[in-house]
Design a protein around this motif. Structure first.
Motif, short mmCIF file in Angstrom:
data_model
loop_
_atom_site.label_atom_id
_atom_site.label_comp_id
_atom_site.label_asym_id
_atom_site.label_seq_id
_atom_site.Cartn_x
_atom_site.Cartn_y
_atom_site.Cartn_z
N ASP A 154 0.83 -1.20 0.00
CA ASP A 154 0.00 0.00 0.00
C ASP A 154 0.87 1.26 0.00
N ASP A 155 0.24 2.38 -0.35
CA ASP A 155 0.91 3.67 -0.34
C ASP A 155 1.23 4.07 1.09
N LEU A 156 2.49 4.43 1.35
CA LEU A 156 2.89 4.79 2.71
C LEU A 156 2.18 6.03 3.23
N ASP A 157 1.69 6.88 2.33
CA ASP A 157 0.97 8.08 2.77
C ASP A 157 -0.27 7.71 3.59
N SER A 158 -0.80 6.51 3.37
CA SER A 158 -1.99 6.09 4.11
C SER A 158 -1.69 5.82 5.58
N LEU A 159 -0.41 5.81 5.96
CA LEU A 159 -0.03 5.60 7.36
C LEU A 159 -0.34 6.82 8.22
N LEU A 160 -0.41 7.99 7.61
CA LEU A 160 -0.66 9.20 8.37
C LEU A 160 -2.10 9.20 8.88
N GLY A 161 -2.27 9.67 10.11
CA GLY A 161 -3.59 9.69 10.70
C GLY A 161 -4.03 8.36 11.29
N ARG A 162 -3.08 7.45 11.51
CA ARG A 162 -3.42 6.13 12.04
C ARG A 162 -2.54 5.80 13.25
N THR A 163 -2.90 4.75 13.95
CA THR A 163 -2.14 4.30 15.12
C THR A 163 -1.33 3.06 14.77
N ASP A 253 -1.96 -3.41 3.88
CA ASP A 253 -3.21 -3.19 4.59
C ASP A 253 -2.94 -2.72 6.01
N HIS A 254 -2.93 -3.59 6.99
CA HIS A 254 -2.75 -3.19 8.38
C HIS A 254 -1.41 -3.64 8.95
N LEU A 255 -0.55 -4.26 8.15
CA LEU A 255 0.74 -4.77 8.62
C LEU A 255 1.88 -3.94 8.03
N LEU A 256 2.77 -3.48 8.88
CA LEU A 256 3.86 -2.61 8.47
C LEU A 256 5.18 -3.12 9.04
N VAL A 257 6.19 -3.24 8.20
CA VAL A 257 7.54 -3.55 8.65
C VAL A 257 8.44 -2.38 8.27
N VAL A 258 9.16 -1.86 9.24
CA VAL A 258 10.09 -0.75 9.01
C VAL A 258 11.45 -1.16 9.56
N THR A 259 12.51 -1.02 8.74
CA THR A 259 13.85 -1.39 9.19
C THR A 259 14.84 -0.28 8.88
N ARG A 260 15.88 -0.25 9.68
CA ARG A 260 16.98 0.69 9.51
C ARG A 260 18.24 -0.01 10.02
N GLY A 261 19.23 -0.14 9.14
CA GLY A 261 20.47 -0.81 9.54
C GLY A 261 20.26 -2.27 9.89
N GLY A 262 19.30 -2.93 9.25
CA GLY A 262 19.06 -4.34 9.51
C GLY A 262 18.20 -4.63 10.73
N GLY A 264 14.67 -3.35 13.17
CA GLY A 264 13.45 -2.59 13.01
C GLY A 264 12.30 -3.13 13.83
N LEU A 265 11.09 -2.72 13.44
CA LEU A 265 9.88 -3.09 14.16
C LEU A 265 8.80 -3.54 13.19
N PHE A 266 7.97 -4.44 13.67
CA PHE A 266 6.83 -4.98 12.95
C PHE A 266 5.59 -4.41 13.64
N PHE A 267 4.80 -3.60 12.88
CA PHE A 267 3.66 -2.88 13.46
C PHE A 267 2.33 -3.43 12.93
N GLU A 268 1.33 -3.33 13.76
CA GLU A 268 -0.05 -3.46 13.31
C GLU A 268 -0.62 -2.05 13.25
N VAL A 269 -1.23 -1.70 12.13
CA VAL A 269 -1.70 -0.33 11.89
C VAL A 269 -3.22 -0.32 11.86
N ARG A 270 -3.79 0.58 12.63
CA ARG A 270 -5.26 0.70 12.70
C ARG A 270 -5.68 2.12 12.36
#
Length: 270
Positions: A154-163, A253-262, A264-270
């Motif tokens: 999904d488009d990362l812009d959709s992450l704004l305004g969410r938890t 959709d509601h699952l996000l993985v973000v990494t930096r330098g190998g 990172g964190l695995f998020f659930e986005v609502r």
């Protein structure tokens, strides 16, 4: 999104396998053949894509829900319609299963959703027969057939305004559960990127921006205090990520993985 790092998304998810032409009797079966008698899936190929259900036979999903299955390194994640379960997996022939008790989010769900959580988690504990053909994934077990198709990011812009609620850490391509008896880190991201932050120990603020296919974090401020033990370990993982641009960010959709330098964190986005 940047190039795939050690932890291209999950989660959130992926299966890829080629089908050998069973009509060609002159060639020997390849590791990814789907011939009924010699069928195998190559675990090394199950990395980097995600699937969402298009139909389910033999069971009825809770209204308005889908099933999502994802693979990242040696981790399989399954979104059951309300909660997400994830853990290490293995492939035995074409049988796909978690190798240990999966970690899971603990969202409060209606009874129908909780029942769906239960039977789907049990299904993947016991193992499902997996067949891949092109972008389609078919899972079968206990009289249930689940048809899934490749799920694009999904488009990362959709992450704004969410938890965003962290449900696991990422290290060298593997997703691990957060330390037991610690509170989950959370970002309440405003539509303008100004966000409330909870590190698992302390509260604060951070700015989140989307630049091209990366997430950029800046201006972290935290309340005073000192975090020790597992809570301190979790906070260090959070603060290491929220310091500049991500190497990789992928949202399904509601699952996000973000990494930096190998890491990172695995998020659930609502």
């Amino acid at each position: 999104m940047g190039g795939r790092g050690a932890a291209a998304a999950l989660l959130v998810v992926t299966l890829t396998a080629a089908c050998a032409d069973s009509s060609d009797s002159s060639s020997s079966p390849s590791p990814s053949t789907t011939d009924a008698s010699t069928s195998t899936l190559d675990p090394a190929a199950l990395d980097g894509r995600s699937y969402a259900s298009t139909s389910v036979e033999g069971a009825e999903l809770a209204e308005g829900t889908t099933i999502e299955v994802g693979f990242d390194g040696d981790t399989m994640s399954v979104w059951t319609g309300c909660n997400t379960a994830f853990g290490p997996f293995e492939v035995d022939g074409t049988t796909l299963a978690w190798t240990s008790e999966p970690a899971a989010t603990m969202m409060m769900c209606d009874p129908d959703f909780l029942e769906q959580d239960r039977w789907l988690t049990d299904l993947f504990r016991s193992g499902v027969d997996a067949t891949v053909e092109g972008d389609a994934l078919t899972l079968q077990a206990d009289g249930v057939t689940i048809e899934l198709e490749t799920d694009t990011s999904d488009d990362l812009d959709s992450l704004l305004g969410r938890t965003w609620t962290a449900i696991g850490t990422v290290s060298d391509g593997a997703v691990s559960r957060l330390p037991v008896d610690t509170r989950r880190p959370r970002l309440d991201v405003g539509a303008d990127g100004l966000s409330r932050l909870f590190t698992g120990c302390r509260s604060g603020r951070v700015t989140v921006q989307v630049e091209d296919q990366a997430l950029v974090f800046s201006n972290v401020t935290l309340q005073r205090g000192r975090c020790t033990g597992p809570a301190g370990q979790t906070e260090r993982a959070v603060l290491a990520l929220l310091d500049g641009a991500s190497d990789n960010a992928e949202l399904h959709d509601h699952l996000l993985v973000v990494t930096r330098g190998g890491e990172g964190l695995f998020f659930e986005v609502r």
